[in-house]
Design a protein around this motif. Structure first.
Motif, PDB file in Angstrom:
ATOM      1  N   ASN A  37      16.269 -81.598 -21.532  1.00  0.00           N
ATOM      2  CA  ASN A  37      17.300 -80.606 -21.850  1.00  0.00           C
ATOM      3  C   ASN A  37      17.170 -80.097 -23.276  1.00  0.00           C
ATOM      4  O   ASN A  37      17.343 -78.900 -23.537  1.00  0.00           O
ATOM      5  N   GLN A  75      14.490 -77.363 -23.605  1.00  0.00           N
ATOM      6  CA  GLN A  75      14.659 -76.116 -22.865  1.00  0.00           C
ATOM      7  C   GLN A  75      14.760 -74.887 -23.772  1.00  0.00           C
ATOM      8  O   GLN A  75      14.351 -73.797 -23.391  1.00  0.00           O
ATOM      9  N   SER A  99      11.542 -73.165 -24.048  1.00  0.00           N
ATOM     10  CA  SER A  99      10.904 -72.954 -22.755  1.00  0.00           C
ATOM     11  C   SER A  99      11.065 -71.530 -22.240  1.00  0.00           C
ATOM     12  O   SER A  99      12.023 -70.839 -22.571  1.00  0.00           O
ATOM     13  N   GLY A 107      11.503 -71.353 -19.129  1.00  0.00           N
ATOM     14  CA  GLY A 107      12.329 -71.667 -17.971  1.00  0.00           C
ATOM     15  C   GLY A 107      11.535 -71.840 -16.696  1.00  0.00           C
ATOM     16  O   GLY A 107      12.090 -72.132 -15.640  1.00  0.00           O
TER      17      GLY A 107
END
Length: 116
Positions: A56, A59, A62, A64
């Motif tokens: 988490n 993220q 990221s 995604g």
């Protein structure tokens, strides 16, 4: 027994057109893999907790998207669509409809056959 690796994507890997293969989105310059391994089931809660927390926290860096070879367990049923994107997923559903309309090969990160 736990490690993380960062994979660099560059060169020929990124020069392939996005719609040329099922591995479509090649825009991310790096890929993160978190490999959490432990031997005692009594340690499941604490290990799963920190791995998910680490995931988490990462993220924000990221795109995604997911690389399906590096998925873990417990992802939602829409993981494959998220990983591939809607257009590629729809294309693969058509292939699945032609070659596996009964969804015999479903014990993996499944693509459901397109409806007639």
């Amino acid at each position: 027994m736990t490690y993380s690796s960062i994979w660099k994507f560059a060169g020929a890997m990124q020069r392939v057109a996005a719609d040329a293969t099922a591995f479509g989105d090649r825009s991310a310059p790096f890929m993160l893999s978190i490999d959490a391994i432990w031997s005692d089931r009594r340690d499941d809660d604490v290990n799963v907790s920190w791995v998910r927390s680490f995931w988490n926290d990462m993220q924000r860096h990221s795109t995604g998207r997911f690389y399906l070879n590096f998925t873990g367990h417990g992802e939602d049923s829409d993981l494959v669509r998220q990983a591939l994107g809607d257009a590629t997923y729809a294309r693969l559903q058509q292939v699945k409809r032609q070659y596996d309309p009964q969804n015999l090969f479903h014990l993996n990160q499944n693509i459901k056959p397109a409806r007639s």
